[in-house]
Motif scaffolding. Structure first.
Motif, PDB file in Angstrom:
ATOM      1  N   ALA A  27       0.854  -1.185   0.000  1.00  0.00           N
ATOM      2  CA  ALA A  27       0.000   0.000   0.000  1.00  0.00           C
ATOM      3  C   ALA A  27       0.888   1.233   0.000  1.00  0.00           C
ATOM      4  O   ALA A  27       1.157   1.826   1.047  1.00  0.00           O
ATOM      5  CB  ALA A  27      -0.922   0.001   1.214  1.00  0.00           C
ATOM      6  N   PRO A  28       1.406   1.628  -1.167  1.00  0.00           N
ATOM      7  CA  PRO A  28       2.329   2.759  -1.234  1.00  0.00           C
ATOM      8  C   PRO A  28       1.732   4.040  -0.636  1.00  0.00           C
ATOM      9  O   PRO A  28       0.558   4.330  -0.825  1.00  0.00           O
ATOM     10  CB  PRO A  28       2.581   2.935  -2.724  1.00  0.00           C
ATOM     11  N   PHE A  29       2.572   4.769   0.067  1.00  0.00           N
ATOM     12  CA  PHE A  29       2.193   6.055   0.641  1.00  0.00           C
ATOM     13  C   PHE A  29       3.156   7.093   0.111  1.00  0.00           C
ATOM     14  O   PHE A  29       4.363   7.002   0.317  1.00  0.00           O
ATOM     15  CB  PHE A  29       2.264   5.995   2.174  1.00  0.00           C
ATOM     16  N   ARG A  30       2.607   8.067  -0.602  1.00  0.00           N
ATOM     17  CA  ARG A  30       3.445   9.106  -1.198  1.00  0.00           C
ATOM     18  C   ARG A  30       2.661  10.405  -1.258  1.00  0.00           C
ATOM     19  O   ARG A  30       1.500  10.415  -1.671  1.00  0.00           O
ATOM     20  CB  ARG A  30       3.877   8.684  -2.598  1.00  0.00           C
ATOM     21  N   GLY A  31       3.303  11.476  -0.853  1.00  0.00           N
ATOM     22  CA  GLY A  31       2.662  12.784  -0.921  1.00  0.00           C
ATOM     23  C   GLY A  31       1.371  12.874  -0.139  1.00  0.00           C
ATOM     24  O   GLY A  31       0.450  13.569  -0.541  1.00  0.00           O
ATOM     25  N   GLY A  32       1.293  12.137   0.968  1.00  0.00           N
ATOM     26  CA  GLY A  32       0.094  12.174   1.794  1.00  0.00           C
ATOM     27  C   GLY A  32      -1.025  11.279   1.314  1.00  0.00           C
ATOM     28  O   GLY A  32      -2.098  11.245   1.914  1.00  0.00           O
TER      29      GLY A  32
END
Length: 89
Positions: A20-25
């Protein structure tokens, strides 16, 4: 739940981890059916910063019981923890 980018996830992740990638909020759960907000989740990244900042996104998605792997998978591997490679499929 591994919140790192795809390449990092494929290089090494905890056995059975959901990507579950998390990037830029933004949190992107690659397989929403694999996660149940009613069940506890362990969130991790490489060193702990990204996963710690992702916790509010998990709360916003309805997860109640959230655990954080302090210092991430790098620390896990240094201590001899098991992991797998590939895309998890």
């Amino acid at each position: 739940v591994d919140v790192r980018p795809r390449g990092s996830y494929e290089s090494a992740h905890l056995a059975g981890a959901v990507h579950a990638p998390f990037r830029g909020g933004e949190l992107t759960i690659m397989d929403p059916a694999a996660l149940d907000p009613e069940k506890p989740v362990l969130v991790y990244c490489d060193g702990g910063y990204r996963s710690r900042t992702a916790i509010p996104a998990f709360k916003a998605a309805g997860f109640q019981e959230i655990y954080h792997l302090h210092r991430g998978i790098l620390s896990w591997r240094l201590r001899g923890g098991d992991y797998e490679t590939g895309d998890g499929n």
